[in-house]
Design an enzyme around this catalytic site. Structure first.
Site, PDB file in Angstrom:
ATOM      1  N   ARG A   1     -29.190 -22.860  57.556  1.00  0.00           N
ATOM      2  CA  ARG A   1     -30.012 -21.832  58.206  1.00  0.00           C
ATOM      3  C   ARG A   1     -31.041 -21.341  57.201  1.00  0.00           C
ATOM      4  O   ARG A   1     -30.762 -21.223  56.011  1.00  0.00           O
ATOM      5  CB  ARG A   1     -29.142 -20.672  58.696  1.00  0.00           C
TER       6      ARG A   1
ATOM      7  N   ASP B   1     -30.884  -2.471  54.243  1.00  0.00           N
ATOM      8  CA  ASP B   1     -31.926  -2.827  53.274  1.00  0.00           C
ATOM      9  C   ASP B   1     -32.367  -1.570  52.536  1.00  0.00           C
ATOM     10  O   ASP B   1     -32.755  -0.584  53.181  1.00  0.00           O
ATOM     11  CB  ASP B   1     -33.131  -3.442  54.000  1.00  0.00           C
TER      12      ASP B   1
HETATM   13  C1  LIG Z   1     -34.190  -4.538  47.114  1.00  0.00           C
HETATM   14  C2  LIG Z   1     -33.464  -5.576  47.542  1.00  0.00           C
HETATM   15  C3  LIG Z   1     -32.102  -5.909  47.076  1.00  0.00           C
HETATM   16  C4  LIG Z   1     -31.686  -7.058  48.021  1.00  0.00           C
HETATM   17  C5  LIG Z   1     -33.002  -7.731  48.319  1.00  0.00           C
HETATM   18  C6  LIG Z   1     -33.903  -6.544  48.592  1.00  0.00           C
HETATM   19  C7  LIG Z   1     -33.546  -5.967  49.992  1.00  0.00           C
HETATM   20  C8  LIG Z   1     -32.154  -6.414  50.472  1.00  0.00           C
HETATM   21  C9  LIG Z   1     -31.116  -6.448  49.337  1.00  0.00           C
HETATM   22  C10 LIG Z   1     -29.840  -7.285  49.625  1.00  0.00           C
HETATM   23  C11 LIG Z   1     -30.206  -8.567  50.425  1.00  0.00           C
HETATM   24  C12 LIG Z   1     -28.751  -6.502  50.379  1.00  0.00           C
HETATM   25  C13 LIG Z   1     -27.419  -7.302  50.404  1.00  0.00           C
HETATM   26  C14 LIG Z   1     -26.943  -7.579  48.967  1.00  0.00           C
HETATM   27  C15 LIG Z   1     -27.986  -8.354  48.127  1.00  0.00           C
HETATM   28  C16 LIG Z   1     -27.446  -8.402  46.675  1.00  0.00           C
HETATM   29  C17 LIG Z   1     -28.113  -9.807  48.612  1.00  0.00           C
HETATM   30  O1  LIG Z   1     -27.186 -10.312  49.301  1.00  0.00           O
HETATM   31  O2  LIG Z   1     -29.092 -10.466  48.248  1.00  0.00           O
HETATM   32  C18 LIG Z   1     -29.327  -7.556  48.196  1.00  0.00           C
HETATM   33  C19 LIG Z   1     -30.604  -8.030  47.477  1.00  0.00           C
HETATM   34  C20 LIG Z   1     -30.485  -8.031  45.953  1.00  0.00           C
HETATM   35  O3  LIG Z   1     -30.026  -7.041  45.342  1.00  0.00           O
HETATM   36  O4  LIG Z   1     -30.872  -9.077  45.370  1.00  0.00           O
HETATM   37  O1  LIG Z   2     -31.219 -13.946  56.726  1.00  0.00           O
HETATM   38  C1  LIG Z   2     -30.921 -13.068  57.565  1.00  0.00           C
HETATM   39  O2  LIG Z   2     -30.708 -13.300  58.771  1.00  0.00           O
HETATM   40  C2  LIG Z   2     -30.823 -11.623  57.099  1.00  0.00           C
HETATM   41  C3  LIG Z   2     -31.025 -11.502  55.608  1.00  0.00           C
HETATM   42  C4  LIG Z   2     -31.060 -10.049  55.178  1.00  0.00           C
HETATM   43  O3  LIG Z   2     -30.595  -9.139  55.854  1.00  0.00           O
HETATM   44  C5  LIG Z   2     -31.681  -9.701  53.889  1.00  0.00           C
HETATM   45  O4  LIG Z   2     -32.061 -10.650  53.144  1.00  0.00           O
HETATM   46  O5  LIG Z   2     -31.780  -8.456  53.619  1.00  0.00           O
HETATM   47 FE   LIG Z   3     -31.163  -7.178  55.088  1.00  0.00          FE
END
Ligand SMILES: C=C1C[C@]23C[C@H]1CC[C@H]2[C@]1(C)CCC[C@@](C)(C(=O)O)[C@H]1[C@@H]3C(=O)O
Ligand SMILES: O=C(O)CCC(=O)C(=O)O
Ligand SMILES: [Fe+2]
EC number: 1.14.11.-
Length: 380
Positions: A312, A248
């Site tokens: 989920r 994160d």
């Molecule tokens: C600052 C952020 C970007 C994301 C949401 C928050 C903290 C976690 C990041 C995230 C979940 C990390 C995995 C990739 C991501 C693109 C996602 O799957 O949502 C990320 C989030 C984002 O950029 O929207």
């Molecule tokens: O949904 C989860 O179990 C983890 C999600 C997560 O890591 C995130 O949204 O950054």
């Molecule tokens: Fe996360």
């Protein structure tokens, strides 16, 4: 809730390629129309999920015990947090003071939103580069390794700082009539997370040997992100990921997961699970807090799996400092005292957030990539 529109099979994933558009991913519809998930959701072999994993031993921190001031309970809590945060950054918090009825209302309202027709959800559609709004699998944002999830994200700042209820106002503005309770419950939830996160910041400060109020004051006027994660059932869960492997980028994440399970953390070169515990929140250190501790506390790689039996749902509150604050560790954690040179450059969260929203998909190297990107900009 008003629902005028009719759900349609998203063109992007339907057989008819001629009308290619970036309409949204709707897992419900996809699941009805094929036994195979679209190629964009299939992850490469080296990143495919493994389910035969062992649980990670994470400490269960009694927050009420810490806050009671009892010296034994305080030292136990600070010892457990310090050990976990130094190793992998994950711990559980119980006796947290968050009302269980608020949690059940939050889950109920989640169903009503994510089960609504696509065009109803699109009223809150996330705009490019924005960190708030509705996103479905990030079609249009990424071209491959799409996460099998829908999300609804809110910006949150404490009411006493902004004199507004940012979550409730967002819902009212984007969704209109019929969403009053929806907006209220998530405003209340985000406020509860704000209170909880500042208590945890006191605990983290003490565990690091800095002033108890140091990090609490740093985050008091936070500009955080609150996200609902909805992971639909998936016909081929062995090929997909709900949320891909990442650290994160934020400071502290407070996650509540339902009873389904799927969160995994990469520790000692192995994926390990964090099984659901309805009475506890999963807390993990993010990149920005790792920088605030000069690398002492770890932001750790984790991911979320999906399954073919049940959807989920999780709530993730991402504590983030006010955008223009300079992120740099306190003196006590740098230099001769700790014999540690600075691990990361000074930066602001607003720049780091923009980096993740406009330039770089957060993964396991986001902070390193951001540091390089920053230095390249500063050299011009
Ligand atoms: C600052 C952020 C970007 C994301 C949401 C928050 C903290 C976690 C990041 C995230 C979940 C990390 C995995 C990739 C991501 C693109 C996602 O799957 O949502 C990320 C989030 C984002 O950029 O929207
Ligand atoms: O949904 C989860 O179990 C983890 C999600 C997560 O890591 C995130 O949204 O950054
Ligand atoms: Fe996360």
């Amino acid at each position: 809730m008003a629902m005028e529109c009719i759900a349609t099979v998203p063109q992007r994933f339907s057989v008819n390629k001629a009308k290619e558009d970036s309409s949204i991913f709707d897992a419900k519809l996809l699941n009805q129309h094929s036994n195979h998930i679209p190629q964009q959701f299939v992850w490469p072999d080296h990143e495919k999920p493994s389910t035969d994993v062992q649980p990670l031993q994470v400490p269960l921190i009694d927050l009420a015990g810490f806050l009671s001031g009892d010296s034994l309970l305080v030292s136990e809590a600070t010892r457990l947090v310090s050990e976990a945060a130094t190793q992998h950054g994950f711990f559980l918090v119980t006796n947290h003071g968050v009302d269980e009825s608020l949690l059940s209302r939050a889950y109920l309202n989640m169903d009503s939103f994510f089960k609504a027709p696509a065009c109803e959800k699109q009223k809150a559609q996330r705009k490019w580069g924005e960190s708030s709004g509705y996103a479905s699998s990030f079609v249009g944002r990424f071209s491959s390794k799409l996460p099998w999830k829908e999300t609804l994200s809110f910006k949150f700042s404490p009411e006493e700082k902004t004199h507004s209820q940012t979550v409730k106002d967002f819902v009212s503005k984007k969704m209109g009539d019929g969403y009053e309770d929806f907006g209220k419950v998530y405003q209340e939830y985000a406020e509860a997370m704000n209170t909880l996160s500042l208590k945890i910041m006191e605990l983290l400060g003490m565990s690091l040997g800095v002033e108890r109020r140091h990090f609490r004051e740093f985050f008091e006027d936070n500009e955080s992100i609150f996200r609902l994660n909805y992971y639909p059932q998936c016909k081929q869960p062995e090929l997909a990921l709900g949320t891909g492997p990442h650290c994160d980028p934020t400071s502290l994440t407070i996650l509540h997961q339902d009873q389904v399970g799927g969160l995994q953390v990469f520790v000692d070169n192995k994926w390990k699970s964090i099984p659901p515990n309805p009475h506890a929140f999963v807390v993990n250190i993010g990149d920005t807090f790792m920088a605030l501790t000069n690398g002492r506390y770890k932001s750790c790689l984790h991911r979320a799996l999906v399954n073919s039996e049940r959807e989920r749902k999780t709530f993730a509150f991402f504590l983030c400092p006010k955008g223009d604050k300079v992120v740099k560790p306190p003196e006590e954690l740098v230099g001769s005292l700790m014999s540690r040179e600075r691990e990361y450059p000074d930066f602001t969260w607003s720049m780091f957030l923009e980096f993740t929203q406009k330039h770089y998909r957060a993964d396991m190297n986001t902070l390193e990539a951001f540091s390089i990107w920053l230095k390249s900009r500063r050299n011009f």
